[in-house]
Design a protein around this motif. Structure first.
Motif, PDB file in Angstrom:
ATOM      1  N   ALA A 106      43.807  13.895  13.646  1.00 46.74           N
ATOM      2  CA  ALA A 106      42.641  13.399  14.379  1.00 46.74           C
ATOM      3  C   ALA A 106      42.457  14.175  15.672  1.00 46.74           C
ATOM      4  CB  ALA A 106      42.800  11.902  14.667  1.00 46.74           C
ATOM      5  N   ARG A 107      43.557  14.474  16.349  1.00 42.46           N
ATOM      6  CA  ARG A 107      43.488  15.210  17.618  1.00 42.46           C
ATOM      7  C   ARG A 107      42.870  16.587  17.412  1.00 42.46           C
ATOM      8  NH1 ARG A 107      47.360  13.838  21.969  1.00 42.46           N
ATOM      9  NH2 ARG A 107      46.892  15.191  23.733  1.00 42.46           N
ATOM     10  N   TYR A 108      43.265  17.264  16.344  1.00 44.13           N
ATOM     11  CA  TYR A 108      42.762  18.608  16.092  1.00 44.13           C
ATOM     12  C   TYR A 108      41.355  18.624  15.491  1.00 44.13           C
ATOM     13  CZ  TYR A 108      47.369  20.646  17.056  1.00 44.13           C
ATOM     14  OH  TYR A 108      48.534  21.061  17.664  1.00 44.13           O
ATOM     15  N   LEU A 109      40.869  17.475  15.009  1.00 42.97           N
ATOM     16  CA  LEU A 109      39.525  17.400  14.437  1.00 42.97           C
ATOM     17  C   LEU A 109      38.437  17.265  15.498  1.00 42.97           C
ATOM     18  CD1 LEU A 109      40.052  15.006  11.379  1.00 42.97           C
ATOM     19  CD2 LEU A 109      39.487  17.440  11.290  1.00 42.97           C
ATOM     20  N   VAL A 110      38.816  16.867  16.706  1.00 42.05           N
ATOM     21  CA  VAL A 110      37.821  16.512  17.724  1.00 42.05           C
ATOM     22  C   VAL A 110      36.875  17.674  18.026  1.00 42.05           C
ATOM     23  CG1 VAL A 110      37.483  15.860  20.146  1.00 42.05           C
ATOM     24  CG2 VAL A 110      39.226  14.710  18.777  1.00 42.05           C
ATOM     25  N   ILE A 111      37.403  18.873  18.235  1.00 40.79           N
ATOM     26  CA  ILE A 111      36.541  20.001  18.613  1.00 40.79           C
ATOM     27  C   ILE A 111      35.533  20.298  17.507  1.00 40.79           C
ATOM     28  CG2 ILE A 111      36.477  22.475  19.126  1.00 40.79           C
ATOM     29  CD1 ILE A 111      39.109  22.189  20.578  1.00 40.79           C
ATOM     30  N   GLY A 112      35.976  20.312  16.263  1.00 38.87           N
ATOM     31  CA  GLY A 112      35.066  20.560  15.147  1.00 38.87           C
ATOM     32  C   GLY A 112      33.969  19.512  15.059  1.00 38.87           C
ATOM     33  N   CYS A 113      34.332  18.256  15.287  1.00 38.23           N
ATOM     34  CA  CYS A 113      33.337  17.175  15.242  1.00 38.23           C
ATOM     35  C   CYS A 113      32.318  17.330  16.366  1.00 38.23           C
ATOM     36  CB  CYS A 113      34.032  15.816  15.347  1.00 38.23           C
ATOM     37  SG  CYS A 113      35.046  15.388  13.911  1.00 38.23           S
ATOM     38  N   LEU A 114      32.775  17.676  17.564  1.00 35.97           N
ATOM     39  CA  LEU A 114      31.859  17.869  18.696  1.00 35.97           C
ATOM     40  C   LEU A 114      30.893  19.030  18.442  1.00 35.97           C
ATOM     41  CD1 LEU A 114      34.162  17.359  21.821  1.00 35.97           C
ATOM     42  CD2 LEU A 114      32.237  15.931  21.130  1.00 35.97           C
ATOM     43  N   ILE A 115      31.422  20.144  17.936  1.00 40.61           N
ATOM     44  CA  ILE A 115      30.555  21.296  17.654  1.00 40.61           C
ATOM     45  C   ILE A 115      29.546  20.925  16.560  1.00 40.61           C
ATOM     46  CG2 ILE A 115      30.483  23.657  16.746  1.00 40.61           C
ATOM     47  CD1 ILE A 115      33.194  24.121  18.104  1.00 40.61           C
ATOM     48  N   GLY A 116      30.026  20.238  15.526  1.00 39.50           N
ATOM     49  CA  GLY A 116      29.149  19.834  14.426  1.00 39.50           C
ATOM     50  C   GLY A 116      28.043  18.888  14.861  1.00 39.50           C
ATOM     51  N   ALA A 117      28.245  18.180  15.978  1.00 38.90           N
ATOM     52  CA  ALA A 117      27.223  17.254  16.466  1.00 38.90           C
ATOM     53  C   ALA A 117      25.999  17.972  17.039  1.00 38.90           C
ATOM     54  CB  ALA A 117      27.825  16.335  17.533  1.00 38.90           C
ATOM     55  N   PHE A 118      26.140  19.276  17.357  1.00 43.96           N
ATOM     56  CA  PHE A 118      25.026  20.006  17.969  1.00 43.96           C
ATOM     57  C   PHE A 118      24.690  21.312  17.255  1.00 43.96           C
ATOM     58  CE2 PHE A 118      27.073  17.486  21.304  1.00 43.96           C
ATOM     59  CZ  PHE A 118      25.981  16.792  21.823  1.00 43.96           C
ATOM     60  N   ILE A 119      25.660  21.872  16.538  1.00 43.20           N
ATOM     61  CA  ILE A 119      25.478  23.171  15.887  1.00 43.20           C
ATOM     62  C   ILE A 119      25.781  23.010  14.397  1.00 43.20           C
ATOM     63  CG2 ILE A 119      26.168  25.593  15.854  1.00 43.20           C
ATOM     64  CD1 ILE A 119      25.001  24.766  18.529  1.00 43.20           C
ATOM     65  N   PRO A 120      24.934  23.522  13.505  1.00 46.46           N
ATOM     66  CA  PRO A 120      25.261  23.453  12.072  1.00 46.46           C
ATOM     67  C   PRO A 120      26.566  24.182  11.772  1.00 46.46           C
ATOM     68  CG  PRO A 120      22.957  24.064  12.409  1.00 46.46           C
ATOM     69  CD  PRO A 120      23.617  24.128  13.761  1.00 46.46           C
ATOM     70  N   VAL A 121      27.517  23.466  11.161  1.00 45.21           N
ATOM     71  CA  VAL A 121      28.835  24.017  10.863  1.00 45.21           C
ATOM     72  C   VAL A 121      29.172  23.724   9.405  1.00 45.21           C
ATOM     73  CG1 VAL A 121      31.306  23.882  11.366  1.00 45.21           C
ATOM     74  CG2 VAL A 121      29.655  23.743  13.237  1.00 45.21           C
ATOM     75  N   GLY A 122      29.456  24.787   8.633  1.00 43.26           N
ATOM     76  CA  GLY A 122      29.881  24.593   7.255  1.00 43.26           C
ATOM     77  C   GLY A 122      31.339  24.158   7.195  1.00 43.26           C
ATOM     78  N   TRP A 123      31.767  23.719   6.020  1.00 39.53           N
ATOM     79  CA  TRP A 123      33.147  23.228   5.893  1.00 39.53           C
ATOM     80  C   TRP A 123      34.174  24.333   6.116  1.00 39.53           C
ATOM     81  CZ3 TRP A 123      34.296  18.489   6.576  1.00 39.53           C
ATOM     82  CH2 TRP A 123      33.404  17.472   6.211  1.00 39.53           C
ATOM     83  N   THR A 124      33.838  25.559   5.699  1.00 41.42           N
ATOM     84  CA  THR A 124      34.765  26.673   5.934  1.00 41.42           C
ATOM     85  C   THR A 124      34.971  26.887   7.430  1.00 41.42           C
ATOM     86  OG1 THR A 124      34.067  27.777   3.890  1.00 41.42           O
ATOM     87  CG2 THR A 124      35.185  29.118   5.545  1.00 41.42           C
ATOM     88  N   GLU A 125      33.873  26.892   8.176  1.00 38.01           N
ATOM     89  CA  GLU A 125      33.975  27.053   9.625  1.00 38.01           C
ATOM     90  C   GLU A 125      34.674  25.860  10.260  1.00 38.01           C
ATOM     91  OE1 GLU A 125      29.783  27.647  10.431  1.00 38.01           O
ATOM     92  OE2 GLU A 125      30.259  29.642  11.225  1.00 38.01           O
ATOM     93  N   PHE A 126      34.398  24.658   9.743  1.00 39.96           N
ATOM     94  CA  PHE A 126      35.000  23.444  10.303  1.00 39.96           C
ATOM     95  C   PHE A 126      36.522  23.521  10.230  1.00 39.96           C
ATOM     96  CE2 PHE A 126      36.522  19.074  10.161  1.00 39.96           C
ATOM     97  CZ  PHE A 126      35.833  18.490  11.224  1.00 39.96           C
ATOM     98  N   TRP A 127      37.048  23.929   9.092  1.00 40.52           N
ATOM     99  CA  TRP A 127      38.508  23.999   8.949  1.00 40.52           C
ATOM    100  C   TRP A 127      39.095  25.200   9.679  1.00 40.52           C
ATOM    101  CZ3 TRP A 127      40.513  19.685   8.174  1.00 40.52           C
ATOM    102  CH2 TRP A 127      39.895  18.728   7.362  1.00 40.52           C
ATOM    103  N   LEU A 128      38.286  26.243   9.865  1.00 39.83           N
ATOM    104  CA  LEU A 128      38.744  27.359  10.686  1.00 39.83           C
ATOM    105  C   LEU A 128      38.876  26.914  12.148  1.00 39.83           C
ATOM    106  CD1 LEU A 128      39.506  30.274  11.162  1.00 39.83           C
ATOM    107  CD2 LEU A 128      37.070  30.872  11.153  1.00 39.83           C
ATOM    108  N   ILE A 129      37.919  26.109  12.625  1.00 39.80           N
ATOM    109  CA  ILE A 129      38.013  25.539  13.972  1.00 39.80           C
ATOM    110  C   ILE A 129      39.281  24.695  14.088  1.00 39.80           C
ATOM    111  CG2 ILE A 129      36.945  23.902  15.587  1.00 39.80           C
ATOM    112  CD1 ILE A 129      34.206  24.826  14.418  1.00 39.80           C
ATOM    113  N   PHE A 130      39.569  23.911  13.059  1.00 39.46           N
ATOM    114  CA  PHE A 130      40.798  23.107  13.038  1.00 39.46           C
ATOM    115  C   PHE A 130      42.023  24.005  13.171  1.00 39.46           C
ATOM    116  CE2 PHE A 130      44.403  21.170  10.895  1.00 39.46           C
ATOM    117  CZ  PHE A 130      44.378  19.856  11.332  1.00 39.46           C
ATOM    118  N   GLY A 131      42.045  25.114  12.426  1.00 40.55           N
ATOM    119  CA  GLY A 131      43.183  26.020  12.471  1.00 40.55           C
ATOM    120  C   GLY A 131      43.318  26.710  13.822  1.00 40.55           C
TER     121      GLY A 131
END
Length: 361
Positions: free
Chosen positions: A255-280
């Motif tokens: 959950a801690r590492y998901l926060v940044i991806g969720c915040l970016i996704g709230a304003f910028i279109p983010v695909g799942w590949t990019e979402f998990w790259l942000i997590f990494g």
């Protein structure tokens, strides 16, 4: 009398670490860095994506933040074998987070956590054992997750688009060294707790008799003794105890590492590949925060954020807005919550007079 003096000294050290005036420095550092970044980058129209916010992602972000804190409360209550009430567990987690925000990242809240548990009525030896268990589980999560994200993300974990080759090589070396250190530390703690704590204590004492390390010998001896006590306390716990602790640890850190991806996704279109790259990339970003000497990584976290995540956001101004929003929900929020929970907790543990003294110090 020596025991009374020790207790008073322990109390004073704890209250000194938690005093609200410690908030001022990290807030000034962090906001100054963000303000400078905005001043340097702002262009009219850069914040246009804010008008296209996605309410669904904002809701997910809030739920992830709530789930993370609920997971921490659950974990500490069950790690302490329900010695803490739900209210006490919530107080401990909020003050633990607060201390992580006002103390240098290298120290973090772990230095304060055993004393918090002790003040909740748990013997100090048990308190140290429980915090060592959380440290072991946290490190094991990192040890197991890094190979997974490296296999999936590979070189994309490093911000090649923002850093030149030499800096990327330095970051890669730092990432590898931090992983080796965390792995060695986790294995040593695991061996000490579950197999042979006295052998580890002897190893630490001998290691810190070497020239250059002797000044840390007292700390090494103390750590060795704490490992022996932790082993005696934790070794008898069954598989169900450790399974519950491990699952709750995986839950809160994911959950801690998901926060940044969720915040970016709230304003910028983010695909799942990019979402998990942000997590990494969070795992490589963490290396920078580990070596920060400022309270809570203030200034360093803000300054390094665009390097790792700017690629997924767009303009520098929008990236700086995301930096500010990210630090609000993961850092400044806990400074505020700490200031709310602290006087209540001090009043409950020490009385109103102590609370007034600390809040006005």
């Amino acid at each position: 009398m020596p025991q009374l003096h020790h207790a008073q000294s322990e109390d004073q050290q704890l209250l000194d670490k938690l005093r609200p005036s410690r908030i001022v420095l990290p807030v000034l550092i962090g906001l100054s860095v963000v303000g400078f970044m905005f001043w340097r980058s702002y262009q009219p129209g850069d914040l246009a994506p804010l008008a296209e916010a996605r309410p669904g992602w904002l809701l997910v972000t809030v739920l992830v933040l709530l789930a993370r804190d609920a997971g921490y409360v659950y974990r500490i209550r069950y790690l302490t074998e329900k010695a803490l009430s739900w209210r006490a567990a919530l107080d401990v987690i909020m003050l633990w987070e607060f201390s992580s925000c006002v103390l240098p990242s290298a120290v973090g809240g772990t230095a304060v956590a055993p004393v918090l548990l002790h003040k909740e009525g748990i013997p100090l030896g048990k308190s140290v054992a429980y915090i060592m268990a959380t440290a072991l589980l946290d490190n094991l999560y990192y040890v197991l997750m890094v190979p997974l994200v490296v296999v999936i993300g590979g070189e994309t974990l490093y911000p090649h688009e923002a850093l030149q080759g030499g800096l990327i090589a330095t970051l890669r070396i730092g990432f590898i060294l931090s992983y080796v250190f965390v792995t060695a530390y986790a294995l040593l703690m695991g061996y000490a707790i579950f197999v042979n704590p006295r052998a580890v204590r002897r190893l630490l004492v001998r290691l810190f008799t070497l020239r250059g390390l002797r000044r840390f010998r007292g700390r090494a001896y103390k750590l060795g003794n704490e490992l022996v006590l932790a082993s005696a306390q934790l070794r008898g716990n069954g598989a169900a105890y450790w399974l519950r602790a491990a699952l709750s640890t995986a839950f809160v850190w994911t959950a801690r590492y998901l926060v940044i991806g969720c915040l970016i996704g709230a304003f910028i279109p983010v695909g799942w590949t990019e979402f998990w790259l942000i997590f990494g990339r969070n795992l490589t970003y963490k290396v920078i925060l580990l070596i920060a000497i400022t309270p809570g990584g203030a200034g360093v976290a803000e300054g390094a954020f665009p390097t790792f995540f700017g690629k997924f956001i767009g303009t520098a101004t929008m990236t700086n807005f995301m930096v500010l929003l990210y630090r609000i929900v993961t850092y400044y929020l806990y400074l505020v919550l700490g200031a709310v929970f602290l006087p209540r907790w001090i009043t409950r543990i020490y009385g109103k007079r102590a609370a007034r003294k600390v809040m006005h110090s």
